[in-house]
Motif scaffolding. Structure first.
Motif, PDB file in Angstrom:
ATOM      1  N   PRO A 195      -2.881   8.002   2.613  1.00 52.61           N
ATOM      2  CA  PRO A 195      -3.465   6.662   2.780  1.00 52.61           C
ATOM      3  C   PRO A 195      -4.793   6.649   3.537  1.00 52.61           C
ATOM      4  O   PRO A 195      -5.611   5.756   3.327  1.00 52.61           O
ATOM      5  N   LEU A 198       0.756   0.505  -4.408  1.00 52.81           N
ATOM      6  CA  LEU A 198      -0.468   1.194  -4.831  1.00 52.81           C
ATOM      7  C   LEU A 198      -0.352   2.712  -4.717  1.00 52.81           C
ATOM      8  O   LEU A 198      -0.840   3.444  -5.570  1.00 52.81           O
ATOM      9  N   TYR A 245      -7.362   7.155   0.824  1.00 56.46           N
ATOM     10  CA  TYR A 245      -7.135   6.469  -0.450  1.00 56.46           C
ATOM     11  C   TYR A 245      -8.215   5.431  -0.756  1.00 56.46           C
ATOM     12  O   TYR A 245      -8.544   4.594   0.089  1.00 56.46           O
ATOM     13  N   GLU A 280      -5.085   2.617   6.298  1.00 56.60           N
ATOM     14  CA  GLU A 280      -5.708   2.621   4.968  1.00 56.60           C
ATOM     15  C   GLU A 280      -7.214   2.495   5.161  1.00 56.60           C
ATOM     16  O   GLU A 280      -7.818   1.465   4.866  1.00 56.60           O
ATOM     17  N   TYR A 339       0.157  -4.487   3.939  1.00 60.08           N
ATOM     18  CA  TYR A 339      -0.410  -3.171   4.227  1.00 60.08           C
ATOM     19  C   TYR A 339      -0.081  -2.784   5.660  1.00 60.08           C
ATOM     20  O   TYR A 339       0.399  -3.602   6.445  1.00 60.08           O
ATOM     21  N   LEU A 364      -9.567   1.086   2.522  1.00 57.75           N
ATOM     22  CA  LEU A 364      -9.229  -0.203   1.914  1.00 57.75           C
ATOM     23  C   LEU A 364      -9.493  -1.373   2.863  1.00 57.75           C
ATOM     24  O   LEU A 364      -9.463  -2.528   2.451  1.00 57.75           O
ATOM     25  N   THR A 403       0.837  -1.204   0.000  1.00 52.85           N
ATOM     26  CA  THR A 403       0.000   0.000   0.000  1.00 52.85           C
ATOM     27  C   THR A 403       0.874   1.256   0.000  1.00 52.85           C
ATOM     28  O   THR A 403       1.157   1.809  -1.049  1.00 52.85           O
ATOM     29  N   THR A 404       1.361   1.686   1.163  1.00 52.38           N
ATOM     30  CA  THR A 404       2.093   2.965   1.238  1.00 52.38           C
ATOM     31  C   THR A 404       3.490   2.840   0.631  1.00 52.38           C
ATOM     32  O   THR A 404       4.059   1.744   0.537  1.00 52.38           O
ATOM     33  N   ASP A 456      -6.006  -0.521  -9.583  1.00 56.79           N
ATOM     34  CA  ASP A 456      -5.664  -1.282  -8.372  1.00 56.79           C
ATOM     35  C   ASP A 456      -6.405  -2.611  -8.325  1.00 56.79           C
ATOM     36  O   ASP A 456      -5.913  -3.594  -7.765  1.00 56.79           O
TER      37      ASP A 456
END
Ligand SMILES: [Zn+2]
Length: 309
Positions: A66, A59, A69, A93, A87, A96, A38-39, A75
């Protein structure tokens, strides 16, 4: 209305791709596992450990927040083709989490880096009881633990590269030790009473705890809630009382809240400047020094110390 239909359609595609994924075997491309992160901090860490032994796709690039996001259409296929997803977890996140939870239920290997850290040592959220501050990368000791954790997880998934992961992990751990020593020596040049860090949101509490800074964010642990007029006035009074010389914007948060704070302080006859842009929840551009975790950390600390001196 059309947007809602599009969102619903995207969600349907996502869920069906996830369903297909759970039916299939691990998808390998040129014999390598597909790892999605992720980050940019996590992408950088996994890259340092795994190098080209995996196909790695991050991503979130530079400047991406984040907390806010949302998965894009691009994605969706990355996630659906992933063998492992690393992640941050503990609600970093925010948008997500639902997607990852669904994937876990379908036996897709989603791994939260925060699981490497003893939660009893984490900073609790004062706004949400039972929740923790997710900005764990600003404690270098935690990032050491995350390094070891990723080495173990990758070694289990790809045992033929275990020796490489362990060797790279050891090299990176030693670089983190050097980083920590460098940070301490830079901060020692700043008088203790000037170690007050005011930023756009509460991303730097672990940094403050590790390196002896009093840290105040205009927004809370997440950027999802905007700062109000009262927050600005309260923090302006604090800055004047403590005679803080500089405040900081963040690369992944709009400038306007910190600019409002600067204006509020200056309107009361006290001079505060914007000391620079810090990388909080995203690294700098890929290919630059600040595009790495180590470069980002040194850049932030140099920026903070130079502006507050
Ligand atoms: Zn944050």
């Amino acid at each position: 209305m059309k947007l809602h239909i599009l969102k619903a359609y995207t969600f349907l595609i996502l869920t069906s791709l996830l369903f297909l994924n759970c039916k299939g075997d691990a998808k390998k491309d040129n014999g390598k596992l597909n790892i999605v992160t992720t980050t940019s901090m996590i992408t950088d860490l996994v890259h340092n450990i795994a190098g080209d032994a995996i196909n790695l796709q991050g991503l979130m690039g530079s400047g991406v927040d984040p907390h806010l996001y949302k998965a894009s259409e691009g994605d969706v296929s990355k996630l659906a083709n992933a063998d492992i997803i690393f992640y941050n977890g503990i609600h970093l996140e925010g948008k997500l989490v639902e997607v990852f939870e669904k994937m876990q239920h379908q036996n897709i290997n989603t791994i939260a880096i925060a699981n490497a850290i003893d939660h009893n040592t984490l900073i609790s959220s004062s706004f949400f009881p039972g929740n923790y501050d997710p900005h764990i990368w600003f404690n270098i000791d935690y990032w050491q633990q995350a390094t070891q954790f990723i080495v173990e997880e990758l070694s289990e998934a790809i045992p033929e590269h275990k020796a490489t992961f362990q060797a790279n992990g050891a090299i990176y751990a030693s670089k983190l030790n050097t980083l920590k020593a460098n940070i301490i020596s830079i901060i020692e040049t700043l008088p203790e009473e000037k170690r007050i860090l005011v930023t756009a949101h509460d991303a730097f509490s672990y940094f403050g705890r590790a390196f002896g800074f009093e840290v105040v964010g205009l927004q809370g642990l997440s950027t999802a809630t905007e700062a109000g007029v009262q927050d600005v006035q309260r923090l302006a009074a604090f800055i004047i009382e403590k005679d803080v010389k500089a405040i900081f914007v963040e690369s992944s948060v709009p400038k306007r809240t910190i600019e409002a704070l600067e204006a509020a302080v200056n309107s009361k006859g006290h001079k505060v400047t914007i000391g620079g842009t810090l990388y909080s929840d995203a690294l700098g551009n890929a290919g630059t020094v600040e595009g790495t975790y180590i470069g980002m950390f040194e850049y932030n600390v140099n920026t903070i110390v130079n502006a507050l001196k």
